[in-house]
Motif scaffolding. Structure first.
Motif, short mmCIF file in Angstrom:
data_model
loop_
_atom_site.label_atom_id
_atom_site.label_comp_id
_atom_site.label_asym_id
_atom_site.label_seq_id
_atom_site.Cartn_x
_atom_site.Cartn_y
_atom_site.Cartn_z
N LEU A 1 3.84 -4.22 7.13
CA LEU A 1 3.38 -5.87 7.10
C LEU A 1 3.32 -7.00 6.51
CD1 LEU A 1 -0.30 -4.40 7.18
CD2 LEU A 1 0.48 -6.03 9.03
N ARG A 2 4.46 -6.87 5.33
CA ARG A 2 5.27 -7.87 4.92
C ARG A 2 6.16 -8.94 5.28
NH1 ARG A 2 4.11 -3.88 0.01
NH2 ARG A 2 6.78 -3.73 0.33
N ALA A 3 6.93 -6.92 6.25
CA ALA A 3 7.69 -7.75 7.06
C ALA A 3 7.14 -8.60 8.19
CB ALA A 3 8.71 -6.66 8.03
N PHE A 4 6.38 -7.88 8.90
CA PHE A 4 6.06 -8.56 9.95
C PHE A 4 4.80 -10.53 9.42
CE2 PHE A 4 3.04 -9.93 13.87
CZ PHE A 4 3.26 -8.96 14.27
N ASN A 5 4.43 -10.41 8.47
CA ASN A 5 3.99 -11.30 8.12
C ASN A 5 5.39 -12.33 7.69
OD1 ASN A 5 1.52 -11.10 8.39
ND2 ASN A 5 0.69 -9.24 6.56
N ALA A 6 6.53 -11.86 7.30
CA ALA A 6 7.21 -13.12 7.12
C ALA A 6 7.89 -13.71 7.43
CB ALA A 6 8.28 -12.64 5.60
N GLU B 1 16.31 -4.06 21.26
CA GLU B 1 14.52 -3.67 22.39
C GLU B 1 13.85 -4.62 21.25
OE1 GLU B 1 15.24 -2.63 26.26
OE2 GLU B 1 16.38 -0.76 24.75
N VAL B 2 13.59 -3.79 20.69
CA VAL B 2 12.14 -3.58 19.81
C VAL B 2 12.53 -4.82 19.28
CG1 VAL B 2 11.21 -2.60 17.78
CG2 VAL B 2 12.41 -1.13 19.52
N GLU B 3 13.54 -5.79 18.10
CA GLU B 3 13.48 -6.12 17.48
C GLU B 3 13.58 -7.90 18.73
OE1 GLU B 3 16.93 -9.20 14.57
OE2 GLU B 3 17.16 -7.34 15.45
N ALA B 4 13.50 -7.75 19.34
CA ALA B 4 13.66 -8.91 20.59
C ALA B 4 12.00 -8.70 21.40
CB ALA B 4 14.57 -9.04 21.86
N MET B 5 11.44 -7.77 20.60
CA MET B 5 9.81 -7.54 21.36
C MET B 5 8.98 -8.16 19.73
SD MET B 5 7.21 -4.67 21.44
CE MET B 5 7.70 -4.72 19.91
N LEU B 6 9.62 -8.06 18.96
CA LEU B 6 8.62 -8.27 17.72
C LEU B 6 9.16 -10.13 17.47
CD1 LEU B 6 9.30 -5.20 15.31
CD2 LEU B 6 7.38 -5.93 15.87
N ALA B 7 10.34 -10.31 17.61
CA ALA B 7 11.02 -11.58 17.71
C ALA B 7 9.60 -12.43 18.48
CB ALA B 7 12.10 -12.16 17.47
N SER C 1 -1.35 -17.07 10.64
CA SER C 1 -0.44 -16.96 9.82
C SER C 1 0.00 -15.20 8.90
CB SER C 1 -0.97 -18.20 8.33
OG SER C 1 -2.44 -17.58 7.88
N ALA C 2 -1.23 -14.76 9.06
CA ALA C 2 -0.70 -13.66 8.61
C ALA C 2 -1.74 -12.47 9.67
CB ALA C 2 -1.32 -13.19 7.59
N THR C 3 -1.59 -10.73 9.54
CA THR C 3 -2.14 -9.68 10.11
C THR C 3 -2.26 -8.69 9.61
OG1 THR C 3 -0.36 -10.46 12.16
CG2 THR C 3 -1.02 -8.25 11.92
N ARG C 4 -3.18 -8.57 9.74
CA ARG C 4 -3.98 -7.07 9.13
C ARG C 4 -4.10 -6.07 10.02
NH1 ARG C 4 -8.57 -7.67 5.93
NH2 ARG C 4 -9.23 -8.85 7.73
N ILE C 5 -4.05 -4.88 9.32
CA ILE C 5 -4.22 -3.78 10.14
C ILE C 5 -5.51 -3.37 9.89
CG2 ILE C 5 -4.09 -1.18 10.39
CD1 ILE C 5 -0.55 -1.44 9.72
N VAL C 6 -6.51 -2.92 10.62
CA VAL C 6 -8.00 -2.82 10.30
C VAL C 6 -8.42 -1.56 10.42
CG1 VAL C 6 -8.58 -5.48 10.95
CG2 VAL C 6 -9.36 -3.59 12.40
N ARG C 7 -7.56 -0.91 11.39
CA ARG C 7 -8.20 0.81 11.80
C ARG C 7 -5.84 1.01 12.46
NH1 ARG C 7 -12.20 1.22 15.68
NH2 ARG C 7 -13.19 -0.74 14.51
N HIS C 8 -6.68 2.87 12.48
CA HIS C 8 -4.60 3.83 12.29
C HIS C 8 -4.49 4.38 12.39
CE1 HIS C 8 -4.21 3.32 8.50
NE2 HIS C 8 -2.90 4.82 8.92
N ALA C 9 -4.72 5.13 13.49
CA ALA C 9 -3.97 6.82 13.20
C ALA C 9 -2.83 6.77 13.95
CB ALA C 9 -5.33 6.96 14.33
#
Length: 86
Positions: free
Chosen positions: A4-9, A39-45, A57-65
Motif C-alpha cells: 500500500l505504501r508503494a501503491f499510494n506513492a 504487464e502487471v506494472e502497466a496495469m497498475l500504472a 489520494s489514498a487506498t486502504r484495504i478494508v478486507r482481505h483473504a
C-alpha cells in the motif's frame, strides 16, 4: 503495508514487485492473465493514473483473504476503500 505504501506513492514498479507471474486479475470488468511483470506494472500504472484523475489520494484495504490453491499458488481477494484528499 509495504504494498500500500508503494501503491499510494503511485509507484507502479514497486507495487508490481509484490505480484507473482503469471497473475490472474479478476474484477467486475472481467478476468485477465498477466504473464510478465511489465504487464502487471502497466496495469497498475493505468489504475493509478485513472485514480489520480478522480482525485483519489489514498487506498486502504478494508478486507482481505488468502486461500492456498496449491503449494506455489495463492488466491488473494481484497476489498479496497479509495480516499479523496478532501
Amino acid at each position: 503495508a509495504a504494498y500500500l505504501r508503494a501503491f499510494n506513492a503511485r509507484d507502479a514498479a514497486a507495487a508490481a514487485a509484490f505480484y507473482a507471474t503469471p497473475t490472474i486479475v479478476a474484477s467486475p470488468a472481467g478476468r485477465r492473465v498477466l504473464g510478465a511483470r511489465a504487464e502487471v506494472e502497466a496495469m497498475l500504472a493505468r489504475s493509478l493514473a485513472r485514480l489520480a484523475t478522480m482525485d483519489f489520494s489514498a487506498t486502504r484495504i478494508v478486507r482481505h483473504a488468502a486461500h492456498a490453491m496449491h503449494d506455489d499458488a495463492v488466491l488473494l481477494s481484497a476489498e479496497f476503500l479509495r480516499e479523496r484528499a478532501d
